[in-house]
Enzyme design. Structure first.
Site, PDB file in Angstrom:
ATOM      1  N   CYS A   1       8.794   9.921  40.299  1.00 43.12           N
ATOM      2  CA  CYS A   1       8.411   9.269  41.545  1.00 43.12           C
ATOM      3  C   CYS A   1       9.481   8.277  41.998  1.00 43.12           C
ATOM      4  CB  CYS A   1       7.036   8.614  41.382  1.00 43.12           C
ATOM      5  SG  CYS A   1       6.262   8.112  42.918  1.00 43.12           S
ATOM      6  N   HIS A   2       9.182   6.975  42.026  1.00 36.53           N
ATOM      7  CA  HIS A   2      10.139   5.946  42.411  1.00 36.53           C
ATOM      8  C   HIS A   2      11.000   5.464  41.239  1.00 36.53           C
ATOM      9  CE1 HIS A   2       7.430   5.649  45.901  1.00 36.53           C
ATOM     10  NE2 HIS A   2       8.449   5.095  46.529  1.00 36.53           N
TER      11      HIS A   2
END
Length: 184
Positions: free
Chosen positions: A114-115
């Site tokens: 994800c991030h």
């Protein structure tokens, strides 16, 4: 219990607030089911307050140790869960940067979802690597020298350590399978 990862020690590096609920809980459960011992570390002992889709508070996850008390040499792989607030906090954390670089320098797998690849940008580990992430940080990864692709999981072995990246909680099965494969 599956014993594929018996004897393997995996470090899960997170901040104390804002980690995406599924991106920490599912890898913990899946990798433990595969036989690995997991250690959750954060800047402070206590708990990780998770968030669901960066909005609603999720369940807390116990922290096993402060991140400045562990060494990459004691583990076989590093897992970096996502969540916008978590990833933003870790990318500015010098201890998190040091640990991540140490895993790479030791030739050990680094897995980020994800991030979490924001930490790869800060450490220089995205440069020259093929990787993926949540689409909103695509430009950051490209600007850091990465080759971003839109795939559920990307495994890049091109720079002395295995880099495993994934996009979102929807890709957790592929993400955890790639981690298991890297350590089997």
């Amino acid at each position: 219990m599956n014993s594929t990862l018996d004897g393997r020690n995996i470090l899960v590096l997170t901040s104390n607030f804002g980690t995406e609920t599924d991106e920490i809980r599912i890898p913990l459960a899946t990798l433990r089911e595969a036989g690995a011992k997991l250690t959750v570390v954060a800047p402070e002992t206590g708990v990780v307050t998770t968030l669901e889709r960066d909005r609603e508070r999720g369940p807390e996850v116990p922290v096993d140790a402060a991140h400045d008390t562990v060494k990459a040499a004691d583990f076989d792989a590093l897992v970096l869960p996502g969540g916008t607030l978590n990833a933003d906090a870790l990318r500015g954390d010098e201890t998190a940067q040091f640990l991540t670089r140490a895993f790479a320098a030791d030739g050990k797998p680094v897995a980020a979802i994800c991030h979490a690849p924001w930490l790869l940008v800060e450490t220089g580990l995205a440069d020259g690597r093929e990787l993926t992430s949540v689409p909103t940080i695509r430009t950051d990864l490209i600007n850091a020298g990465g080759r971003w692709v839109d795939e559920e999981v990307v495994v890049d072995d091109s720079a002395g350590f295995r880099l495993i990246t994934s996009r979102t909680p929807d890709d957790l099965d592929a993400f955890t399978t790639a981690i298991i494969d890297a350590l089997s």
